[in-house]
Every structure is written in structure tokens, then in C-alpha cells.
Design a protein around this motif. Structure first.
Motif, PDB file in Angstrom:
ATOM      1  N   ASP A   1      57.224  45.091  41.105  1.00 35.20           N
ATOM      2  CA  ASP A   1      57.469  44.913  42.535  1.00 35.20           C
ATOM      3  C   ASP A   1      58.611  45.842  42.970  1.00 35.20           C
ATOM      4  O   ASP A   1      58.852  46.865  42.328  1.00 35.20           O
ATOM      5  CB  ASP A   1      57.764  43.445  42.863  1.00 35.20           C
ATOM      6  CG  ASP A   1      57.295  43.076  44.283  1.00 35.20           C
ATOM      7  OD1 ASP A   1      56.944  43.990  45.048  1.00 35.20           O
ATOM      8  OD2 ASP A   1      57.285  41.875  44.609  1.00 35.20           O
TER       9      ASP A   1
ATOM     10  N   HIS B   1      50.060  40.151  43.014  1.00 30.20           N
ATOM     11  CA  HIS B   1      50.639  38.806  42.984  1.00 30.20           C
ATOM     12  C   HIS B   1      49.582  37.732  42.709  1.00 30.20           C
ATOM     13  O   HIS B   1      49.665  37.015  41.734  1.00 30.20           O
ATOM     14  CB  HIS B   1      51.426  38.459  44.249  1.00 30.20           C
ATOM     15  CG  HIS B   1      52.636  39.308  44.444  1.00 30.20           C
ATOM     16  ND1 HIS B   1      53.601  39.431  43.495  1.00 30.20           N
ATOM     17  CD2 HIS B   1      53.027  40.111  45.484  1.00 30.20           C
ATOM     18  CE1 HIS B   1      54.547  40.261  43.915  1.00 30.20           C
ATOM     19  NE2 HIS B   1      54.225  40.692  45.116  1.00 30.20           N
TER      20      HIS B   1
ATOM     21  N   HIS C   1      57.498  49.364  44.688  1.00 26.96           N
ATOM     22  CA  HIS C   1      57.843  49.790  46.054  1.00 26.96           C
ATOM     23  C   HIS C   1      58.920  50.871  45.936  1.00 26.96           C
ATOM     24  O   HIS C   1      60.114  50.548  45.894  1.00 26.96           O
ATOM     25  CB  HIS C   1      58.397  48.624  46.865  1.00 26.96           C
ATOM     26  CG  HIS C   1      57.370  47.608  47.269  1.00 26.96           C
ATOM     27  ND1 HIS C   1      56.762  47.615  48.512  1.00 26.96           N
ATOM     28  CD2 HIS C   1      56.852  46.541  46.617  1.00 26.96           C
ATOM     29  CE1 HIS C   1      55.906  46.596  48.592  1.00 26.96           C
ATOM     30  NE2 HIS C   1      55.948  45.932  47.455  1.00 26.96           N
TER      31      HIS C   1
ATOM     32  N   HIS D   1      48.622  43.197  48.753  1.00 25.36           N
ATOM     33  CA  HIS D   1      49.232  41.919  48.373  1.00 25.36           C
ATOM     34  C   HIS D   1      48.229  40.822  48.737  1.00 25.36           C
ATOM     35  O   HIS D   1      47.905  40.665  49.903  1.00 25.36           O
ATOM     36  CB  HIS D   1      50.539  41.685  49.132  1.00 25.36           C
ATOM     37  CG  HIS D   1      51.575  42.749  48.884  1.00 25.36           C
ATOM     38  ND1 HIS D   1      51.713  43.858  49.676  1.00 25.36           N
ATOM     39  CD2 HIS D   1      52.526  42.848  47.939  1.00 25.36           C
ATOM     40  CE1 HIS D   1      52.714  44.601  49.223  1.00 25.36           C
ATOM     41  NE2 HIS D   1      53.227  44.016  48.176  1.00 25.36           N
TER      42      HIS D   1
ATOM     43  N   HIS E   1      52.763  47.887  40.151  1.00 28.09           N
ATOM     44  CA  HIS E   1      53.198  47.541  41.515  1.00 28.09           C
ATOM     45  C   HIS E   1      54.664  47.923  41.699  1.00 28.09           C
ATOM     46  O   HIS E   1      55.560  47.240  41.215  1.00 28.09           O
ATOM     47  CB  HIS E   1      52.982  46.072  41.816  1.00 28.09           C
ATOM     48  CG  HIS E   1      53.137  45.721  43.270  1.00 28.09           C
ATOM     49  ND1 HIS E   1      52.268  46.176  44.249  1.00 28.09           N
ATOM     50  CD2 HIS E   1      54.063  44.976  43.929  1.00 28.09           C
ATOM     51  CE1 HIS E   1      52.649  45.713  45.430  1.00 28.09           C
ATOM     52  NE2 HIS E   1      53.742  44.990  45.278  1.00 28.09           N
TER      53      HIS E   1
HETATM   54 ZN   LIG Z   1      54.921  44.216  46.784  1.00 28.38          ZN
END
Ligand SMILES: [Zn+2]
Length: 455
Positions: free
Chosen positions: A309, A259, A69, A222, A67
Motif C-alpha cells: 500500500d 485489499h 502508492h 481498491h 500495490h
Molecule cells: Zn491503495
């Protein structure tokens, strides 16, 4: 490409089904694949093979970050010490919606530098804005990436530029799959991505799943990330997030759910039943989301991987730190030092990461026939010595600086601490100027934490 023969490693941690670890072992690579591991038949080794002495080093599969970004890499430092709503509506949405294609390219390049330096050879994008820019950066970096566009077709507070219809969001994603999936010798793949149920209509969710089946790709979302989200879904749909996704018929083995903090025990059973994959992002979750029931998920056999993340959520985009945090937090909140063990965490960060990316046949472990994605670790420093328990050390003591060389698809992308594929200096310069200009464009003004005296 020829052969690479790496010999005499202190340990080769294969992450194969039996968890085989070779001591004083060798690994032979032919082109982009592993030919042999452990004790190598000398007749297989070509005279002109590139020979590497791995004396006193550890070799393990490249880490898999499920994960990331990439579009938030230049946003690091803009999300600290604020509420989730402020983080989202006043920082991240204005910032991300101000990105240009060029910003996204530089942001991804910087993210790739951090990934490579921390031993990552494959990652999954969470869903950004410009898949073309990301694909260009990943192609140049030489690692593997599953890329996607963040799709949203409803919800409050979205920037004007992001207000799209369901059809528009599906069209652009379909177009991305057609253009970029399986490019860069298969290193770049494209999936579909849903942001959250706050911003995704049932129609978008269901039609996205249909398209993933049509194109035989996965999708990421998510899921049950925040308490607020589950309360909102329960209020609007009558059931919590995962149960609602089940009612829509979209829970499946090609869903990478991120998550997954607020799941009931019955919903964990649903994940197991449908082989839904989980990306556990402990550092970012610790800030505001809560403790995911990872011990229960592991006990029930759910496939759990690890993700960092974005740089605005966890600040450290390194799987090495994330493994360490994973080793601590579940022991802490459950008051049980025997749970979520180092060997389980290594699995999450390698082979189960690959499984989450629907690629465990291809990489994630060091076995003959698999892609040559591996890292060389030098544990001979004050942080990692002594090596009573090398597996525990890899999870709890290793730092980025212990990763010396990174091989992906049979090519060196970092060698002896030097980046091979990317011009790191140039990327750092570009990142500085792009980050400043995006912040100004987005109108973000942060208060000074301490009085600043200009000299
Ligand atoms: Zn995220």
C-alpha cells in the motif's frame, strides 16, 4: 551485456512449479535472462563472465509488490492515529492533490530506493497522478513497474482539481498507455486504474474494462476495501461491491483487486471463477479495514499476492515486513498456527505477484529463459541465524539489511548494499524539502503529540 555467473550459494530458492531449492547451487545469466540454474554445465560459462561468489548467501527471485502508492511516499507520518475518513478527506486528498509533477518524480524516486533496499524488482502502482513522472523515475531506478493514473469521476468531497468527467478520465489513461506502455526495454508498463466505487461511476468501470481489452493490459482497483464501502454499494446498487462488479460484467483475469477485505464466500467463488487476482495488504488493512479472508482464498485457489500500500497507510513500504505480517495475522484471527504457511507466503511475494501483474511467464521465479530478476541475501547475522529452516527464516526473520544485492533485467541496481542506479543521498535531500513544501501547500497542520521545546 554478457554473462554473470553467481556460484556456490547456500540455497537458491527458485519458486518454480515444484518449489525446487538448490543447495550449493549456481546460476548463470546471459544478458537479461537466466541461462541455467542449479548445477551448471561448465561449457556454458564464458571466460569473461562476471563471477560472483555467493558462499553462505541465499538467492531468490526479486520480490513483487502488487500495490504501491508512489505518490504517497512523501506523505509518510501524515496518516497516523486518525479515522479512515480523516485520513482520506483531511490528509490524503489535500496532500495528493497538491503534488506537482516534480513532487511526484521525487516521491517515486524515494519509493524506489525503499523498494530496492527491500529486495523488490517489480511493483504495481495503485494509481497516482502523473504517470510521466513515475515512468521517468522507474526508468532511472532500473526496476519494473506497472503504472497507472488514479481515475475518479464522481463522489463526495473530491478536491476541485480532481473533478473530471468520465471521458476526461478515460482519455488521459488511454494517452498514458500510448505514451509509456512497454517503454524502458519493457520494464515500464501502463495499466488502467479505478480508485473505488465511492468515486467511480458504472460507466467509468465498464468503459475502463473495455479499454483494457482493447489495449491488452490489466487494471487495478481498491475492491471491497472498507466496510463503509460495501454498505454504501449495497445501499445504492442493491448488492455488495464484488457482486455489483460481476453484474457489470467486469470481473476478469486482468483485474488486480486490492485489499478485498469484505467479500462473501460466494464472492470469493466469483474471484476463482473469473481468475481475478488479489493484492493482500495486511499491515494497511490491520489499521482500519479488517481481516481479508486470505486462508479461504488460498484454499479455493484464488491467485493472492502481497502489496505494501502507500507510506501514509502502512508506513513501512517493505515487502519483507509485509511477508512477516502476513505470516502472523491469519494465524492470530483464526487461532490456527498451521495456516498461511511460509512457502505459501513466498509464492505470494514472488511468482503469484508476477501472475497478478500478468507476467509470470517472464519473471517471478528463477528458471532458464526467464528474466534475470533476483536478490542476494546474506543471512549471517544475529537476526537471521541459525538456518534450521531457511524458508521460514526468509518470511519471518529476514530484514531489509539482509538484502545485499539486487539484479533486475540482468543489471545490478544494488550491489553489496550500495545503490547503483540512484543517487540515494541526493534523493533523501530532495525528498525532505519537497515533503515540507507539499505539506505547507496542502495546508496540513498536525497537532504536537508531545510538547516541543525549542532550544
Ligand atoms: Zn491503495
Amino acid at each position: 551485456m554478457g554473462q554473470i555467473y553467481i556460484r556456490n550459494a547456500s540455497y537458491i530458492v527458485t519458486m518454480d512449479k515444484n518449489g525446487t531449492v538448490y543447495s550449493n547451487g549456481d546460476i548463470l545469466i546471459q544478458d537479461n535472462k537466466i541461462l541455467s540454474v542449479g548445477k551448471i554445465d561448465p561449457s556454458l560459462i564464458h571466460e569473461d563472465a562476471q563471477k560472483i561468489n555467493a558462499h553462505d548467501m541465499i538467492i531468490m527471485p526479486g520480490l513483487v509488490n502488487t500495490h504501491v502508492h508512489t505518490s504517497q511516499q512523501l506523505e509518510r507520518g501524515l496518516g497516523d492515529d486518525v479515522s479512515l475518513l480523516t485520513w482520506l478527506a483531511e490528509r490524503t486528498f489535500p496532500y495528493e492533490s497538491s503534488l506537482t509533477e516534480e513532487d511526484s518524480y521525487i516521491s517515486t524516486l524515494l519509493c524506489m530506493v525503499e523498494q530496492i533496499r527491500s529486495g523488490v524488482t517489480a511493483f504495481t502502482e495503485a494509481g497516482g497522478q502523473f504517470v510521466g513522472s513515475m515512468a521517468k523515475a522507474v526508468t532511472e531506478a532500473g526496476i519494473r513497474g506497472i503504472l497507472s493514473k488514479s481515475s475518479m469521476d464522481c463522489g463526495e468531497g473530491l478536491p476541485e482539481i480532481w473533478k473530471k468527467t468520465t471521458q476526461e478520465e478515460l482519455d488521459v489513461q488511454e494517452d498514458n498507455v500510448k505514451k509509456y506502455n512497454n517503454t524502458a526495454d519493457g520494464r515500464v508498463r501502463v495499466w488502467f486504474a479505478l480508485r473505488t466505487l465511492f468515486n467511480n461511476s458504472d460507466e467509468l468501470v465498464v468503459r475502463t474494462k473495455e479499454l483494457t481489452d482493447k489495449y491488452k493490459v490489466g487494471y487495478t482497483m481498491h475492491v471491497a476495501e472498507a466496510k463503509d464501502e460495501v454498505e454504501y454499494v449495497t445501499k445504492v446498487k442493491g448488492v455488495p461491491t464484488v457482486t455489483h462488479l460481476h453484474n457489470l460484467g467486469v470481473l476478469d483475469k486482468n483485474l488486480l483487486a486490492v485489499h478485498t477485505v469484505w467479500l462473501t464466500n460466494e464472492e470469493i467463488d466469483l474471484f476463482k471463477k473469473y481468475d481475478v487476482k488479489v493484492s493482500h495488504n495486511p499491515a494497511s488493512a490491520m489499521r482500519v479495514l479488517g481481516f481479508a479472508k486470505i486462508p479461504q482464498m488460498l484454499d479455493k485457489g484464488v491467485c493472492v499476492s502481497i502489496g505494501t500500500d502507500g507510506a501514509a497507510s502502512s508506513n513501512r513500504m517493505t515487502m519483507i515486513d509485509e511477508m512477516w505480517v502476513t505470516s502472523l495475522i491469519h494465524k492470530g484471527w483464526r487461532l490456527d498456527p498451521t495456516i498461511v504457511k511460509a512457502e505459501q507466503i513466498l509464492k505470494m511475494a514472488t511468482i503469484d505477484g508476477a501472475r497478478s501483474m500478468l507476467a509470470d511467464e517472464s519473471y517471478g521465479s528463477l528458471e532458464p529463459g526467464k528474466k534475470a530478476d533476483l536478490i542476494l541475501i546474506d543471512p549471517n547475522d544475529a537476526m537471521m541465524m541459525p538456518m534450521h529452516d531457511p524458508i521460514a527464516n526468509l518470511v519471518t526473520a529476514m530484514r531489509n539489511t539482509n538484502v545485499k544485492s539486487v539484479l533486475c533485467d540482468g543489471k545490478w541496481i544494488m550491489k553489496d548494499g550500495v545503490m547503483i542506479t540512484l543517487d540515494e543521498k541526493d534523493i533523501l535531500q530532495e525528498a525532505k524539502s519537497h515533503a515540507d513544501s507539499i505539506r505547507k501547500r496542502a495546508g496540513l497542520v498536525l497537532r504536537d503529540r508531545f510538547p516541543i521545546v525549542k532550544c
